[in-house]
Scaffold this motif. Structure first.
Motif, PDB file in Angstrom:
ATOM      1  N   PRO A 358       0.803  -1.147  -0.001  1.00 44.90           N
ATOM      2  CA  PRO A 358      -0.124   0.107  -0.136  1.00 44.90           C
ATOM      3  C   PRO A 358       0.779   1.031  -0.069  1.00 44.90           C
ATOM      4  CG  PRO A 358       0.092  -0.999   2.326  1.00 44.90           C
ATOM      5  CD  PRO A 358       0.832  -1.974   1.287  1.00 44.90           C
ATOM      6  N   GLY A 367      -0.149   0.845  -6.012  1.00 40.84           N
ATOM      7  CA  GLY A 367      -0.815   0.271  -7.008  1.00 40.84           C
ATOM      8  C   GLY A 367      -0.680   0.798  -8.404  1.00 40.84           C
ATOM      9  N   SER A 388      -6.027  -1.194  -7.033  1.00 39.00           N
ATOM     10  CA  SER A 388      -6.407  -0.939  -5.400  1.00 39.00           C
ATOM     11  C   SER A 388      -6.429  -1.852  -4.416  1.00 39.00           C
ATOM     12  CB  SER A 388      -7.783  -0.168  -5.871  1.00 39.00           C
ATOM     13  OG  SER A 388      -8.586  -1.002  -6.048  1.00 39.00           O
ATOM     14  N   ASN A 394      -2.502  -7.080  -6.152  1.00 42.30           N
ATOM     15  CA  ASN A 394      -2.019  -6.308  -7.261  1.00 42.30           C
ATOM     16  C   ASN A 394      -0.795  -6.936  -8.233  1.00 42.30           C
ATOM     17  OD1 ASN A 394      -3.660  -4.327  -6.380  1.00 42.30           O
ATOM     18  ND2 ASN A 394      -1.951  -3.015  -5.088  1.00 42.30           N
TER      19      ASN A 394
ATOM     20  N   TRP B 102     -13.471   4.587  -4.824  1.00 42.37           N
ATOM     21  CA  TRP B 102     -13.058   3.557  -5.630  1.00 42.37           C
ATOM     22  C   TRP B 102     -13.088   3.853  -7.010  1.00 42.37           C
ATOM     23  CZ3 TRP B 102     -13.987   0.236  -9.498  1.00 42.37           C
ATOM     24  CH2 TRP B 102     -13.212  -0.860  -9.849  1.00 42.37           C
ATOM     25  N   ARG B 105     -10.952   6.855  -8.108  1.00 45.45           N
ATOM     26  CA  ARG B 105      -9.680   6.414  -8.368  1.00 45.45           C
ATOM     27  C   ARG B 105      -9.242   5.744  -9.419  1.00 45.45           C
ATOM     28  NH1 ARG B 105      -9.712   4.844  -3.239  1.00 45.45           N
ATOM     29  NH2 ARG B 105      -9.567   2.665  -3.667  1.00 45.45           N
ATOM     30  N   MET B 106     -10.215   5.084  -9.863  1.00 43.55           N
ATOM     31  CA  MET B 106      -9.970   4.301 -11.149  1.00 43.55           C
ATOM     32  C   MET B 106     -10.384   4.954 -12.379  1.00 43.55           C
ATOM     33  SD  MET B 106      -9.119   1.106 -10.319  1.00 43.55           S
ATOM     34  CE  MET B 106      -8.320   1.977  -8.939  1.00 43.55           C
TER      35      MET B 106
END
Lengths: 411, 411
Positions: A358, A367, A388, A394, B102, B105-106
């Motif tokens: 992380p 990430g 994430s 990951n 989420w 962020r993506m």
């Protein structure tokens, strides 16, 4: 025909083992068009087992039991069913001889409790146990069928597939053939795929469409039910065409294909050799590829450069280059791919660098991953990932993404 | 407290996946003294799920659900329970923010159906999903507790162990403290260990001793039940001493320690750096090590030399040397270990070469593996393995064996 699969065994309730029998039997029943409505696990307890049988008879017409056929006093599946259905237990001569023969071959005395294993429900079709002692059996009573099989998967699986399944297919009758096909997607989430296919998913009944997501991939199982295999294939082809129109760019394979099996077979078919330089994945890309049969024709090897120093010393990427572009960058991934390709003189070179997370790594947030794939001759493809998950998720996603690029590149 | 574990998902009934969640949860509940009486699997069908809930409430006071919390319209576990128990569903703000975050962020648009994942039973304790989107929840109604968790094991397992299990342990109450400890063995089979410990296993009741074998390792879980934690620890210490007398040489760790976590922490504690040259394992040793937190202080990297040519070109092992001793030999493993140690200038160098199987490799039968570990200064330890598993099992065993040698060497 509606089935319920009932596993009997306290070891399952204690969490000592997985109930893989339920999956195995369910998958076999799906192939012959028998729907499984419930799977149940109950301990070695006659009262609770009796109650489970009573409930199952009210909601299914095929009850499949695994476990509880052994010699010990805990093994009470057939005794409970016999009591429940008012049936006698009788010794099956063939099973008894086979158990006696086993003890003779092993040179061990046969204890009395082993005779119990040869008891079967009166009137049942006896299923031979070719990998153990307790025979299986299939009996009918009051419109309900009872199939009893031993618990150890090594005994149950061949007994089910070789003996029980053909009998059940007959009993279920030929009300149509069932053929299914799995479409495999990468690069699209389950929710987004379902949105794209919403009309189809809502209205399509033959074949039925069942989406399933796992590990960054999504599959859709299409199951057609028709008079003949040919008709089923026509329906499946038609549905696949519809799905391809809506989300075809994300489909990479069918049925049991995986990203890694597809990538491996493309490499082998096209006689291409491959090497990899791995940082955050630390060898996982190569190790996954090495699991595929026949891969030694394609996989030369590679380098794991976990530290910046190793990237310089092992791959000849100058420290100034790493400083200028950053360790986690498109440029570094590309340099790793070209360098390992040259070092191992392969047709394809893969570079993987990133911050597994992380924590950030070299200024890039956790990430962030760069994948590069170089081909002999100079062409190069790169992809940036923003992941994430946890570190290891990951890493797995980074490997899958590299395999996906590779498939598109050489497929 | 009696529990029933209910998995919701048609993919289970189609036999597409194993219900590993049931085993995981059952095993965790056994540790805190909660008995599981039933495990049930039901499809994505509100009528049948409702019926399963009704039956479960009549025979258990803790209902644990996995699956059916996702964004699609097939996901209906909480809706069915809400309807059944007359409870409202409300948006959990923290979960909603986390889902929105989420998508942000993506860089992907959040579709409306994803908001549904943030709905929880009114009044429930919300369990954060640290590895996915759908939160879990624990609610009580009419003397029955309902625990709802997502289906993907990667999300469910940490949520159960970190959040749900401590809450359940509290609810189950303190009718005696349950403390357990796991002893981990390597290098001895389950049957042999049980023979050595026969008297203890037969007569020991507090703590209870439960052996379990998996993947070439054996564990014994000792569970003590006493008035206080201190008393339990005394009983556990006493039993461990007895076990160590009988088979102590095979014990390598406790509780959640694994061969790889133990090896990684020894490397880090002793400030040793490591590199590896891998042939049959093709990067698996390094990839396993890389999963351990803090490993970047120790793991420099390494080389995968899958072909004989790569061993010569990348590690400088002369072709004549390989011809003379064989690719699968003690000498080659040792040369790989020394060479990678020198190349990466690390304190420890690992060499792994072998025939993964089933076919022979370079004249050696499938399953023959040589492991070598070199230390800076010249000392070297080697071990020959004769493995009988499938290719990938043999690879995993080879890695475990290397980790085991490493632990004994630096521990």
């Amino acid at each position: 025909m509606k089935a319920e699969i009932i596993a009997v065994g306290s070891e399952l309730l204690l969490g000592q083992i997985n109930n893989t029998n339920a999956r195995y039997i369910s998958s076999g029943l799906a192939e012959i068009g028998i729907d499984v409505h419930f799977q149940t696990v109950v301990g070695d307890n006659p009262g609770r087992l009796g109650e489970v049988i009573r409930i199952a008879e009210s909601r299914a017409d095929l009850l499949i039991f695994t476990g509880g056929l052994g010699p010990t006093k805990d093994d009470l599946t057939k005794e409970t069913i016999a009591h429940h259905a008012g049936r006698r237990l009788v010794h099956d001569e063939a099973a008894l001889r086979s158990i006696e023969g086993w003890f003779k071959r092993m040179g061990r005395p046969m204890t009395e409790n082993n005779r119990k294993q040869a008891l079967v429900l009166d009137g049942a079709v006896v299923l031979e146990n070719r990998h153990g002692m307790a025979p299986g059996m299939l009996a009918a009573s009051g419109g309900v069928h009872y199939l009893l099989m031993p618990g150890p998967p090594k005994e149950m699986e061949p007994m089910f597939t070789e003996q029980a399944k053909p009998l059940l297919a007959q009993i279920a009758g030929e009300d149509g053939r069932i053929v299914s096909r799995v479409l495999r997607f990468y690069g699209i989430g389950e929710a987004e795929l379902e949105e794209r296919l919403m009309d189809l998913l809502d209205n399509q009944t033959n074949p039925t469409l069942a989406p399933l997501a796992s590990d960054g991939e999504v599959t859709i199982r299409m199951t057609a039910k028709t008079e003949s295999r040919e008709e089923a294939v026509v329906l499946l082809d038609r549905a696949e065409t519809e799905i391809r129109k809506l989300a075809g760019e994300y489909i990479y394979g069918h049925d049991d294909e995986t990203l890694v099996s597809k990538a491996a077979s493309l490499l082998i078919e096209n006689r291409l050799t491959i090497s990899a330089a791995e940082s955050l994945t630390a060898g996982l890309f190569m190790a996954e590829l090495a699991e595929q049969p026949g891969i030694s024709a394609a996989l030369a090897g590679g380098v794991v450069t976990y530290t910046a120093e190793a990237k310089t010393a092992q791959l000849g990427i100058p420290a100034e280059f790493l400083k200028e572009h950053g360790v986690v960058s498109e440029e570094t991934a590309a340099a790793m791919a070209s360098s390992v390709l040259a070092k191992f003189s392969t047709d394809v070179g893969v570079g993987l660098t990133g911050a597994a997370g992380p924590d950030p790594h070299d200024g890039e947030p956790g990430g962030t991953v760069w994948v590069a794939i170089a081909r002999r001759g100079g062409s190069m493809e790169t992809r940036k990932l923003l992941l994430s998950g946890m570190r290891n998720t990951n890493r797995i996603r980074a490997v899958k993404s590299a395999l996906h690029i590779l498939i598109r590149m050489i497929g």
